[in-house]
Scaffold this motif. Structure first.
Motif, mmCIF file in Angstrom:
data_model
loop_
_atom_site.group_PDB
_atom_site.id
_atom_site.type_symbol
_atom_site.label_atom_id
_atom_site.label_comp_id
_atom_site.label_asym_id
_atom_site.label_seq_id
_atom_site.Cartn_x
_atom_site.Cartn_y
_atom_site.Cartn_z
ATOM 1 N N GLY A 1 -17.330 0.156 -28.567
ATOM 2 C CA GLY A 1 -17.080 1.367 -27.809
ATOM 3 C C GLY A 1 -15.868 1.312 -26.901
ATOM 4 O O GLY A 1 -15.535 2.292 -26.256
ATOM 5 N N GLU A 2 -15.194 0.174 -26.845
ATOM 6 C CA GLU A 2 -14.012 0.034 -25.989
ATOM 7 C C GLU A 2 -12.763 0.367 -26.795
ATOM 8 O O GLU A 2 -12.445 -0.294 -27.783
ATOM 9 N N GLU A 3 -12.070 1.405 -26.368
ATOM 10 C CA GLU A 3 -10.859 1.823 -27.064
ATOM 11 C C GLU A 3 -9.716 0.858 -26.791
ATOM 12 O O GLU A 3 -9.643 0.249 -25.721
ATOM 13 N N ARG B 1 -11.023 3.700 -31.903
ATOM 14 C CA ARG B 1 -11.529 4.882 -31.220
ATOM 15 C C ARG B 1 -12.826 4.555 -30.470
ATOM 16 O O ARG B 1 -13.426 3.511 -30.701
ATOM 17 N N SER B 2 -13.281 5.480 -29.631
ATOM 18 C CA SER B 2 -14.529 5.275 -28.882
ATOM 19 C C SER B 2 -15.741 5.198 -29.806
ATOM 20 O O SER B 2 -16.756 4.617 -29.443
ATOM 21 N N ASN B 3 -15.644 5.745 -31.032
ATOM 22 C CA ASN B 3 -16.749 5.651 -31.993
ATOM 23 C C ASN B 3 -16.692 4.343 -32.789
ATOM 24 O O ASN B 3 -17.445 4.162 -33.732
ATOM 25 N N ASP B 4 -15.790 3.422 -32.399
ATOM 26 C CA ASP B 4 -15.596 2.101 -33.004
ATOM 27 C C ASP B 4 -14.853 2.128 -34.330
ATOM 28 O O ASP B 4 -14.646 1.083 -34.941
ATOM 29 N N THR C 1 -6.856 9.173 -28.381
ATOM 30 C CA THR C 1 -6.916 9.589 -26.982
ATOM 31 C C THR C 1 -5.519 9.802 -26.404
ATOM 32 O O THR C 1 -5.261 10.790 -25.723
ATOM 33 N N SER D 1 -5.264 0.525 -23.220
ATOM 34 C CA SER D 1 -6.723 0.627 -23.137
ATOM 35 C C SER D 1 -7.214 2.008 -23.563
ATOM 36 O O SER D 1 -8.202 2.506 -23.046
ATOM 37 N N GLU D 2 -6.522 2.596 -24.502
ATOM 38 C CA GLU D 2 -6.944 3.857 -25.089
ATOM 39 C C GLU D 2 -6.553 3.848 -26.554
ATOM 40 O O GLU D 2 -5.653 3.132 -26.967
ATOM 41 N N SER D 3 -7.250 4.658 -27.330
ATOM 42 C CA SER D 3 -6.930 4.748 -28.749
ATOM 43 C C SER D 3 -5.732 5.664 -28.951
ATOM 44 O O SER D 3 -5.354 6.424 -28.055
#
Length: 167
Positions: A5-7, A77-80, A136, A131-133
């Motif tokens: 869950g970590e982008e 992404r946040s959805n892995d 994002t 620290s973002e995809s």
């Protein structure tokens, strides 16, 4: 370490790329705590492009294998799910193959399947970690980063013709 869950987005500029005798060369990677088996790696395995998460889930492809003079971006992404870009062109979109944590503890390594250190080499020119995809951050910011790296390392010819920072 990048937990579930970590982008993240990791932009890597490569120069020369040479796989070892087992056809392996990892741009990023990590080892299991109990032994020296590679896990969580990104690069070349069996002469194919590979992304492997900490649980051993692997995405492999014969296309877009790391080679010299490239801007590569691996993004989660946040959805892995993963996205990948090579020279500003998306090569992997929202892929769910590697949806477990990533533990990158080394750069530029080629540990052969036989357990011996190989002679594979990737010349890494620059790495930028966000620290973002890329989802994002958005297309504009991703393209700005690609443009910056392309101009800094004289790689603009590799960007697609429609890229706003090609010239």
């Amino acid at each position: 370490d990048f937990a579930k869950g970590e982008e993240f987005s990791i932009f890597i500029v490569t120069g020369m790329v040479t796989a070892n005798s087992d056809g392996e060369c990892f741009i990023l990677g990590g080892y299991t705590a109990s032994d020296s088996n590679p896990v969580s790696y990104y690069g070349i395995e069996s002469n194919r492009r590979v992304i492997c998460d900490e649980d051993g889930n692997k995405f492999q492809s014969n296309t877009n294998v790391p080679s010299g003079g490239q801007i590569r971006c691996l993004s989660r992404r946040s959805n892995d799910n993963l996205d990948e870009y090579v020279n500003g062109t998306q090569t992997l979109t929202n892929d769910s193959t590697c949806d477990e944590p990533f533990k990158f503890t080394y750069l530029n390594n080629a540990l052969s399947r036989s357990g011996e250190q190989g002679d594979g080499t990737i010349r890494i020119m620059e790495i930028l970690v966000y620290s973002e995809s890329t989802e994002t951050m958005g297309t504009d910011e991703r393209q700005e980063i690609e443009g910056y790296l392309a101009h800094k390392w004289s790689l603009t010819s590799g960007l697609p013709s429609g890229h706003p920072y090609k010239s």
